[in-house]
Design an enzyme around this catalytic site. Sequence first.
Site: not given
Length: 203
Positions: A107, A39, A33
Site C-alpha cells: 500500500s 509485513k 511497508g
Amino acid sequence: MKQKHVFLQEGLITKSDRQRLNGHKSCVVWFTGLSGSGKSTLSVSLEQTLHHLNVRTYRLDGDNMRQRLNQDLGFSKRDREENIRRVGEVSKLFIDAGIITLAAFISPYKKDRDRIRSLLNEGEFIEVYVKCDVKECEKRDPKGLYQKARNGEISGFTGIDDPYEEPENPEIVVKTDQMTVEQCTEKILKYLKEKGYLTVRSM
C-alpha cells in the site's frame, strides 16, 4: 456507478453485539511497508499470538488476495488503488463481524491508506509502519523481486522505480532491520492491550 434499485438491508444483530459475543473489540491492523520489510511475517506472528489469547482474527495478505479476489488486477497505479480499495471493503466487513483483521499490503500511496481510514470508524484503523531500509529489503529479497526489477523484468516496482510514501502519523512503527519478530509483535500487542482492543469492558 451505483445501482439505482439496490438498498442496504439492515439486520438485527449489530457490530457491538458481535464484539460482546467475541469478548473483544474489532479493528484492522494495517501493515504497510516495502516488499521484504516483514509485513506478512509480522501478521502471521501477531495472528498466532492473538489466537492463543482467544482473540478472533483473520489475516489478509497481498499475494493471497491477488490469487483469489483480486486476480483480475494488474500492477498499474489504477489497479493498485482498486486492489487496496477492495481490501478496505473486505476489512470493513470483518470489523462489522467483530473480528480483528490483520492486513499486510505494501500500500505505497498515502491517499489509498487514508481512504481506508476514512471508510472506518475512529479507532478501527491501526496503521503499522513496517519500517526497513530498502537496502536491507533488497538484501533479503525473499521473492527475488528486487533482482527482477533491477534486471528490467518488472517495471513500476515500489522502492526501485516507483515511490513509497511513508506514513506521516502511524499508530505504530516497528523497525524490522533493528528489531526481532518477537519484539515487533510484542510492541503491537502492547498497543492493542493498552488501547483496550482486547476487551469489551469499555463498550
